[in-house]
Scaffold this motif. Structure first.
Motif, mmCIF file in Angstrom:
data_model
loop_
_atom_site.group_PDB
_atom_site.id
_atom_site.type_symbol
_atom_site.label_atom_id
_atom_site.label_comp_id
_atom_site.label_asym_id
_atom_site.label_seq_id
_atom_site.Cartn_x
_atom_site.Cartn_y
_atom_site.Cartn_z
ATOM 1 N N THR A 192 -10.585 -89.286 34.399
ATOM 2 C CA THR A 192 -11.322 -89.414 33.140
ATOM 3 C C THR A 192 -12.121 -90.704 33.168
ATOM 4 O OG1 THR A 192 -9.632 -88.191 31.933
ATOM 5 C CG2 THR A 192 -11.104 -89.557 30.616
ATOM 6 N N THR A 193 -13.382 -90.616 32.713
ATOM 7 C CA THR A 193 -14.201 -91.821 32.593
ATOM 8 C C THR A 193 -14.564 -92.020 31.127
ATOM 9 O OG1 THR A 193 -16.193 -90.512 33.078
ATOM 10 C CG2 THR A 193 -15.178 -91.672 34.920
ATOM 11 N N ASN A 194 -14.476 -93.260 30.654
ATOM 12 C CA ASN A 194 -14.849 -93.596 29.275
ATOM 13 C C ASN A 194 -15.987 -94.597 29.329
ATOM 14 O OD1 ASN A 194 -11.692 -92.966 29.164
ATOM 15 N ND2 ASN A 194 -12.612 -92.426 27.219
ATOM 16 N N ALA A 196 -9.285 -86.090 21.496
ATOM 17 C CA ALA A 196 -8.416 -84.916 21.662
ATOM 18 C C ALA A 196 -8.616 -84.314 23.055
ATOM 19 C CB ALA A 196 -8.722 -83.887 20.575
ATOM 20 N N SER A 197 -9.877 -84.229 23.484
ATOM 21 C CA SER A 197 -10.132 -83.639 24.806
ATOM 22 C C SER A 197 -9.561 -84.528 25.912
ATOM 23 C CB SER A 197 -11.628 -83.374 25.024
ATOM 24 O OG SER A 197 -12.361 -84.571 25.126
ATOM 25 N N ALA A 200 -5.016 -98.509 22.844
ATOM 26 C CA ALA A 200 -4.655 -97.282 22.117
ATOM 27 C C ALA A 200 -5.900 -96.622 21.543
ATOM 28 C CB ALA A 200 -3.701 -97.626 20.984
ATOM 29 N N PHE A 201 -5.875 -95.291 21.476
ATOM 30 C CA PHE A 201 -7.004 -94.564 20.878
ATOM 31 C C PHE A 201 -6.965 -94.713 19.352
ATOM 32 C CE2 PHE A 201 -8.079 -91.022 24.202
ATOM 33 C CZ PHE A 201 -8.238 -91.996 25.174
ATOM 34 N N GLU A 202 -8.126 -95.028 18.758
ATOM 35 C CA GLU A 202 -8.243 -95.108 17.295
ATOM 36 C C GLU A 202 -9.597 -94.536 16.881
ATOM 37 O OE1 GLU A 202 -6.043 -98.850 15.457
ATOM 38 O OE2 GLU A 202 -7.303 -99.459 17.135
ATOM 39 N N PRO A 203 -9.857 -93.258 17.168
ATOM 40 C CA PRO A 203 -11.185 -92.708 16.891
ATOM 41 C C PRO A 203 -11.453 -92.623 15.392
ATOM 42 C CG PRO A 203 -9.663 -90.966 17.515
ATOM 43 C CD PRO A 203 -8.922 -92.265 17.703
ATOM 44 N N ASN A 204 -12.710 -92.880 15.004
ATOM 45 C CA ASN A 204 -13.045 -92.959 13.582
ATOM 46 C C ASN A 204 -14.013 -91.892 13.093
ATOM 47 O OD1 ASN A 204 -11.502 -95.313 12.993
ATOM 48 N ND2 ASN A 204 -13.034 -96.527 14.085
ATOM 49 N N SER A 205 -14.728 -91.220 13.995
ATOM 50 C CA SER A 205 -15.693 -90.196 13.549
ATOM 51 C C SER A 205 -15.194 -88.832 14.027
ATOM 52 C CB SER A 205 -17.070 -90.473 14.152
ATOM 53 O OG SER A 205 -17.070 -90.181 15.535
ATOM 54 N N PRO A 206 -15.680 -87.746 13.411
ATOM 55 C CA PRO A 206 -15.304 -86.429 13.938
ATOM 56 C C PRO A 206 -15.650 -86.295 15.422
ATOM 57 C CG PRO A 206 -16.329 -86.213 11.781
ATOM 58 C CD PRO A 206 -16.476 -87.661 12.179
ATOM 59 N N TYR A 207 -16.789 -86.872 15.833
ATOM 60 C CA TYR A 207 -17.155 -86.834 17.261
ATOM 61 C C TYR A 207 -16.098 -87.523 18.108
ATOM 62 C CZ TYR A 207 -19.213 -88.503 21.624
ATOM 63 O OH TYR A 207 -19.418 -88.825 22.946
ATOM 64 N N SER A 208 -15.782 -88.797 17.767
ATOM 65 C CA SER A 208 -14.865 -89.537 18.646
ATOM 66 C C SER A 208 -13.459 -88.950 18.593
ATOM 67 C CB SER A 208 -14.866 -91.027 18.311
ATOM 68 O OG SER A 208 -14.594 -91.264 16.959
ATOM 69 N N GLU A 219 -16.001 -94.543 22.496
ATOM 70 C CA GLU A 219 -15.750 -94.412 21.050
ATOM 71 C C GLU A 219 -14.329 -93.977 20.734
ATOM 72 O OE1 GLU A 219 -18.682 -92.667 18.598
ATOM 73 O OE2 GLU A 219 -20.342 -93.438 19.782
ATOM 74 N N VAL A 220 -13.607 -93.418 21.722
ATOM 75 C CA VAL A 220 -12.225 -92.996 21.472
ATOM 76 C C VAL A 220 -11.344 -94.194 21.113
ATOM 77 C CG1 VAL A 220 -12.363 -90.982 23.000
ATOM 78 C CG2 VAL A 220 -11.541 -93.164 23.916
ATOM 79 N N TYR A 221 -11.734 -95.408 21.546
ATOM 80 C CA TYR A 221 -10.902 -96.587 21.331
ATOM 81 C C TYR A 221 -11.033 -97.156 19.919
ATOM 82 C CZ TYR A 221 -10.505 -96.675 26.468
ATOM 83 O OH TYR A 221 -10.253 -96.371 27.780
ATOM 84 N N GLY A 222 -12.033 -96.713 19.155
ATOM 85 C CA GLY A 222 -12.205 -97.213 17.792
ATOM 86 C C GLY A 222 -13.221 -98.328 17.721
ATOM 87 N N SER A 223 -13.043 -99.244 16.751
ATOM 88 C CA SER A 223 -14.041 -100.268 16.481
ATOM 89 C C SER A 223 -13.427 -101.655 16.674
ATOM 90 C CB SER A 223 -14.527 -100.107 15.039
ATOM 91 O OG SER A 223 -15.557 -101.012 14.758
ATOM 92 N N LEU A 224 -14.240 -102.605 17.188
ATOM 93 C CA LEU A 224 -13.756 -103.967 17.449
ATOM 94 C C LEU A 224 -14.308 -104.938 16.415
ATOM 95 C CD1 LEU A 224 -14.454 -104.067 21.299
ATOM 96 C CD2 LEU A 224 -12.191 -104.005 20.222
ATOM 97 N N ALA A 225 -13.518 -105.996 16.108
ATOM 98 C CA ALA A 225 -14.048 -107.127 15.342
ATOM 99 C C ALA A 225 -14.811 -108.022 16.322
ATOM 100 C CB ALA A 225 -12.906 -107.894 14.699
ATOM 101 N N ALA A 226 -15.598 -108.944 15.747
ATOM 102 C CA ALA A 226 -16.504 -109.757 16.578
ATOM 103 C C ALA A 226 -15.770 -110.497 17.699
ATOM 104 C CB ALA A 226 -17.256 -110.745 15.700
ATOM 105 N N ASP A 227 -14.547 -110.988 17.433
ATOM 106 C CA ASP A 227 -13.860 -111.801 18.456
ATOM 107 C C ASP A 227 -12.757 -111.041 19.197
ATOM 108 O OD1 ASP A 227 -12.323 -111.565 16.244
ATOM 109 O OD2 ASP A 227 -11.902 -113.712 15.979
ATOM 110 N N ASP A 228 -12.667 -109.715 19.025
ATOM 111 C CA ASP A 228 -11.671 -108.935 19.777
ATOM 112 C C ASP A 228 -12.075 -108.852 21.247
ATOM 113 O OD1 ASP A 228 -10.055 -108.309 17.633
ATOM 114 O OD2 ASP A 228 -11.037 -106.398 17.214
#
Ligand code: NAD
Ligand code: DAU
Length: 353
Positions: free
Chosen positions: A182-184, A164-165, A151-159, A134-143
């Protein structure tokens, strides 16, 4: 000896159980026992001297310093976190406290311990930080799927708190030389998952004849990985990963939420038919999650190429095992869905109708 944090939660407990079976090496398990931590998850290890459970906070430096000095672990696996996106929307404070401040304190304790180790042990030591796609953000259907270089693009307080960690862990390597990994990873499912998350929630609600809440249009896509495959990947990264490196872990198994829910309903129709009709009749569309990420997908080629890890389970085999586990462990479900859980269900679903 290794030190695992958050080992009474879903993935941490599965990891400790699998670790002891795979390696036999002793584990100190440090867990705060928040609402998500449950000693029942560790019941199969009761009386096993190789498992030492300690209740405590990763941010309690005095406690962590004492545990490190006493047990002299060769590695730390950091699972401890607040992990549920919906809870982070209702109350982000705990997420900042544990995921960011707690990780900082843990890193500082570990740095102090590691700096004083003899050279050979210092070189062999590892700090493995368990993180999320989730740290990477959200993808469009064809990404293309997330690579480690995205690049990191987190969208929720959790991500955002997990991102940050991850940055802190990276900085402790580059600045102080701490040998970190680190594992994602993508969405896990399997035994002992708390029924606030989609798959166990749908199983528990379907068995109770309750609505199966679908956020938005149900077409948000996640990549699903059976939990023991995640645990095997972590063991492999710990064994052979390059310090300072990050490894994406995924199941090559993207599915829209609606398909997940229909698959579970079909399995329950087969294994526990309901006289009132097919379980899919309970599917109910509800108000969407604010800022709901549309799609996650993992490019797991690095861990496959460099470390030879691949998932053993397909979604078909993993989800069948998972549904069977919840059917066989209704007492566990009953215990975790009493009390405070009902309060959470009221808060999260009360205004979604
Ligand atoms: P979980 O919520 O089931 O368990 C978290 C555990 O951490 C609990 O036992 C809790 O008591 C403990 N904990 C919380 N705060 C603590 C603190 N301050 N000190 C010590 N212990 C504390 O979470 P999970 O699903 O097992 O996730 C474990 C880790 O894996 C998290 O870091 C999460 O971000 C990451 N992750 C989860 C998934 C997933 O699909 N569940 C996927 C990728 C990564
Ligand atoms: O991607 C990895 C992440 O997966 C982990 O880092 C998180 O710790 C873990 O909780 C999980 O996050 P998600 O938000 O993807 O998981 P969750 O099970 O909460 O939701 C999965 C999808 O299902 C998501 O698109 C939201 C949707 N959903 C969820 C619930 C609880 C529903 O449609 N209805 C629901 O009631």
């Amino acid at each position: 000896m290794i030190l695992v944090t958050g080992g009474a939660g879903f993935i941490g407990a599965n990891f400790v159980i699998d670790w002891l079976a795979a390696t036999g090496d002793p584990v100190v398990n440090l867990d705060k026992l928040t609402y998500a931590g449950n000693l029942e998850n560790l019941a199969t290890m009761k009386g096993d001297p190789r498992h030492i459970f300690v209740r405590g906070d990763i941010g309690d430096s005095a406690l962590v310093d004492r545990l490190l000095a006493e047990h002299q672990p060769r590695a730390i696996i950091n699972f401890a976190a607040e992990s549920h996106v919906d809870r982070s929307i209702h109350g982000p404070g705990d997420f900042i406290q544990t995921n960011v401040v707690g990780t900082y304190h843990l890193l500082e304790s570990v740095r102090g311990y590691w700096s004083a180790l003899p050279e050979a042990e210092k070189a062999a030591f590892r700090f493995l930080h368990v993180s999320t796609d989730e740290v990477y953000g959200s993808l469009a259907a064809d990404d293309p799927p997330f690579a480690e270089t995205k690049a990191f693009e987190p969208n929720s307080p959790y991500s955002a708190s997990k991102a940050a960690s991850d940055h802190l862990v990276r900085a402790w390597h580059h600045t102080y030389g701490l040998p970190v990994l680190t594992t994602n990873c993508s969405n896990n499912y399997g035994p002992y998952q708390f029924p606030e998350k989609l798959i166990p929630l749908v199983i528990a609600n379907a068995l109770a004849g309750k609505p199966l809440p679908i956020y938005g249009d149900g077409m948000n896509v996640r990549d699903w990985l059976y939990v023991s495959d995640h645990c095997a990947a972590i063991r492999r990264v710990l064994e052979a990963g390059r310090p300072g490196e990050t490894y994406n872990i995924g199941g090559w198994n993207e599915m829209p939420n609606l398909d997940i829910v229909h698959t579970i309903c079909a399995l329950l129709d087969e294994l526990r038919p309901d006289a009132a009709g097919p379980h899919a009749r309970l599917i109910t569309y509800v108000k969407d999650r604010p800022g709901h990420d549309r799609r996650y997908a993992i490019d797991a080629r690095r861990i496959e190429r460099e470390l030879g890890w691949r998932p053993a389970e397909t979604f078909e085999t993993g989800i069948r095992k998972t549904v069977a586990w919840y059917l066989d462990n209704q007492a566990w479900v009953g215990h975790v869905t009493s009390g405070a859980y009902r309060d959470w269900v009221g808060r999260n679903y009360g205004d979604r109708a």
